[in-house]
Design an enzyme around this catalytic site. Structure first.
Site, PDB file in Angstrom:
ATOM      1  N   ASP A   1       0.693  -1.158  -0.175  1.00 54.95           N
ATOM      2  CA  ASP A   1       0.119   0.018  -0.008  1.00 54.95           C
ATOM      3  C   ASP A   1       0.922   1.319   0.019  1.00 54.95           C
ATOM      4  O   ASP A   1       2.035   1.222  -0.582  1.00 54.95           O
ATOM      5  CB  ASP A   1      -0.913   0.044   1.166  1.00 54.95           C
TER       6      ASP A   1
ATOM      7  N   HIS B   1      -4.183   6.038   3.192  1.00 55.36           N
ATOM      8  CA  HIS B   1      -4.623   4.960   2.847  1.00 55.36           C
ATOM      9  C   HIS B   1      -4.033   3.415   3.302  1.00 55.36           C
ATOM     10  O   HIS B   1      -4.886   2.719   3.767  1.00 55.36           O
ATOM     11  CB  HIS B   1      -4.614   4.599   1.236  1.00 55.36           C
TER      12      HIS B   1
ATOM     13  N   SER C   1     -11.417  -1.251  -0.610  1.00 55.82           N
ATOM     14  CA  SER C   1      -9.937  -1.453   0.013  1.00 55.82           C
ATOM     15  C   SER C   1     -10.208  -1.708   1.594  1.00 55.82           C
ATOM     16  O   SER C   1      -9.567  -2.480   2.027  1.00 55.82           O
ATOM     17  CB  SER C   1      -9.322   0.007   0.007  1.00 55.82           C
TER      18      SER C   1
END
Length: 704
Positions: free
Chosen positions: A372, A430, A607
């Site tokens: 990520d 994120h 996600s």
């Protein structure tokens, strides 16, 4: 018909007044001399103007093709050849034309796919479409042109109903089944209503839905407009209820909110398409991975199918992926929190772990690699053991566990923006959010952080006026540093293999298959690594991302609402031939980087759902590896099904399917895990009986 070249009255040569020519003569002259023909229609006459100074854009075009033929042949089912930017621009352009042409002599047929044409050059192998954003309509030039059919009651405004049907067909890429009245007559109203009610659960934007509703309930909206002149009220309703929503839908797409990640659209831009056979028999040949992040544009279509080619996308090399975590900026303040907020799934998972597991610190850890944007290791909450939910007392520290930062075992930066290859500081958020979910839900997991995406330090910062307005379910745009390049992921997988991880979390996906990355994924499976991949946030507009759609490479994860009764409206339709798993992915509260305000933040998308599913897999692996268990029952199970190993993709998929509930074509994974049927009052708190029940469920799953 449409104007191929616009010219103002002042540009015309007044002396060259060719009113003496018939239209056929004018067309014949234009064809002979290869000139552009302009036609101006007056009340009493027509005027033709030949422009030999303009080169013809489509000299090879020989015929036209109905859009209905493209729908029936399957060319519009996938988006690689007919992209969202073309569809939404086409819809908006047709709505504007409908507004201008309404009640005029040019509108002689219903406003639907049967009567819209695109210029087309046909060859033996394929067809090339020209200017897919600017269609043609068929009209008869006559003193008494044909008129639209006059219907009654709900079908009175058949022109608008047919256009609503076209908007829905354009979005889903196929013809709609027709509906009839009780008397057996075809009904545009029933056709649109029946299909729209079914599709309204899907992923159409609110603005696009509003435009379709404007067509469907036009007869009701007409009553809201004041005035005596019916034509004025009709045009006002078309403008308010159809044109303006489609304009907003297109503007949202241009601002970067669209889930297929294409850049700015200029209304009226020409866009030619080469259509090939919709069926693909083998993956497309991959192109070399791009060596650098520099000078990449936004004009990349990230997350869709492999079935058609497009000349306008010739610069795209297919090696960029897309992160699937989003925020609703419209109400971002309510998503910020100084403490954790849990919903049903998180609470039940926490209770399941507390009641059913006898895991100790001496037991083998489950190694999870997260690919990520990195992680913020300085987040204050990571210095403590995880927070656990205790009934009636909110959250308390799990003091019997180690600090979360100590469970982050190794970090590696695969981006080329920093000199230190162990610097995985997350400037985006994120990656920190995804890692926080797994740390919360899987106390047995230790993390291996691979930074494969640079991220965007502006993302999620509500103080910035230029922050893209992302609506629920829309994917992060791959602008510059937000792209996930295949070569980075390949290197990260090799790194994860060396660290002997058990699981890999990939909260991103790709539009097309990539050979080298596919080989890396295959190698990971051969080394006993199970990969969880996000399905995408594009709803029914696009198919499931790669590699999630390939069951031999990854477990596909969709997003659901918290109780699992429905898939999220942004999750794609269930992909055929694979197990489409889903877990909660909406408004998931997790950690947020200190550099961006810290604390916790709610995020939505496949996600977050993928992170939840990865945590569940980590718990299942931990259960079969814990040292405190019913040895007799385990021996019995392994005698029946062989050694129980969840480091195999098929075995993990079989177990997840067994503990899931099938709903709407998806398998919702129960947060009660192996114990969703373990409900006898007297047995519930007995750890030995609970362990035995768990092993019985494993035996049933693996025997299947």
């Amino acid at each position: 018909m449409t104007a191929a070249h616009q010219v103002s009255p002042f540009e015309l040569d007044v002396e060259d007044d060719s009113t003496y020519e018939t239209l056929c003569q004018a067309v014949h002259i234009a064809n002979d001399y290869r000139t552009m023909l302009h036609i101006r229609v007056y009340n009493e006459s027509s005027r033709y103007y030949h422009d030999d100074g303009v080169s013809l854009k489509y000299p090879r075009t020989q015929s036209a093709i109905r859009i209905s033929e493209l729908l029936e042949s399957g060319h519009l089912k996938d988006l690689q050849g007919f992209h969202l930017k073309d569809r939404w621009t086409l819809a908006f352009n047709l709505a504007r034309c409908l507004l201008q042409l309404h009640n005029g002599p040019w509108l002689q047929e219903l406003w639907n796919s049967e009567n819209f044409f695109l210029l087309c050059e046909r060859t033996k192998e394929d067809r090339k479409l020209f200017n897919v954003q600017g269609p043609f309509i068929y009209s008869t030039i006559s003193e008494n042109p044909p008129s639209l059919p006059q219907l009654t009651h709900f079908d009175k405004y058949s022109l608008l109903l047919s256009f609503g049907q076209f908007l829905l067909e354009l979005a889903i890429g196929k013809k709609l089944p027709t509906a009839k009245t009780e008397a057996g007559k075809l009904s545009p109203y029933k056709t649109l209503k029946n299909n729209f009610v079914e599709m309204n659960k899907g992923s159409l934007s609110n603005d696009y839905k509003e435009a379709i509703e404007g067509c469907l309930y036009f007869h009701k909206f007409m009553k809201d407009e004041k005035g005596v002149d019916e034509e004025v009220r009709i045009r006002t309703t078309i403008f308010k209820r159809i044109v303006q929503p489609l304009k907003r839908n297109l503007q949202l797409f241009n601002e970067g909110g669209a889930s297929n990640n294409i850049g700015t659209i200029k209304i009226g831009d020409l866009n030619d398409k080469l259509l090939t056979t919709p069926q693909i028999t083998k993956p497309p040949i991959s192109r070399p991975s791009h060596p650098s992040d520099i000078e990449r544009t936004r004009d990349d279509h990230i997350n869709n199918s492999d079935s058609m080619s497009s000349e306008s996308e010739s610069e795209y090399d297919g090696t960029e992926g897309n992160l699937f975590g989003t925020f609703d900026i419209r109400d971002s303040r309510s998503q910020e929190s100084t403490s954790l907020q849990w919903g049903y799934t998180f609470t039940r998972l926490s209770q399941t772990y507390r009641k059913r597991f006898q895991y100790t610190l001496d037991d083998e850890r489950v190694k999870v690699a997260i690919l990520d944007t990195g992680i913020d290791r300085n987040h204050p909450d990571f210095r403590h053991p995880r927070l656990k939910h205790k009934n009636g007392q909110g959250f308390i520290w799990a003091k019997e566990e180690e600090a979360q930062i100590d469970r982050i075992k190794s970090c590696q930066n695969f981006c080329d923006d920093r000199p230190n290859n162990e610097d995985v500081t997350d400037i985006d958020g994120h990656g920190t959010h995804v890692a926080g979910i797994i740390l919360q839900l899987a106390p047995t997991a230790e993390l291996y952080i691979a930074r494969i995406c640079q991220g965007d330090e502006k993302y999620g910062n509500i103080a910035l006026k230029d922050e893209p307005k992302m609506l629920e379910g829309q994917s992060k745009q791959p602008v510059g540093n937000l792209k996930v390049y295949c070569h980075r992921v390949e290197e990260a997988i090799e790194w994860a293999i060396k660290h002997k991880v058990h699981l890999i979390n990939m909260s991103f996906g790709y539009k097309i298959w990539n050979k080298k990355l596919d080989q890396a994924l295959k190698k990971a499976r051969e080394h006993g690594i199970v990969i969880f991949a996000a399905a995408s946030n594009s709803g029914n507009h696009e198919q499931v991302s790669w590699p999630a759609r390939i069951s031999e490479r990854a477990i596909c994860i969709h997003s659901s609402i918290d109780h699992g009764t429905f898939p999220s409206n942004f999750t794609p339709k269930a992909h055929p031939g694979i197990n489409n798993f889903m877990v909660v992915g909406e408004n998931i509260c997790s950690h947020w980087p200190e550099s961006k305000g810290g604390g916790f933040r709610a995020m939505t998308g496949t996600s977050t759902a993928t992170a939840v599913a990865t945590a569940i897999a980590a718990l299942l692996i931990a259960f079969i590896r814990q040292s405190v268990y019913d040895k007799e029952k385990r021996d019995e199970v392994e005698k029946a099904v062989g050694r129980v190993r969840l480091d195999d993709l098929n075995a993990m998929g079989a177990l997840l399917k067994h503990i899931s509930t099938k709903t709407n074509g998806y398998y919702w994974i129960s947060p009660q895990l192996l114990w969703k049927e373990f409900s006898s009052t007297g047995m519930r708190e007995d750890p030995i009986l609970a362990s035995k029940h768990g092993w019985e469920q494993i035996q049933k799953a693996l025997r299947k």
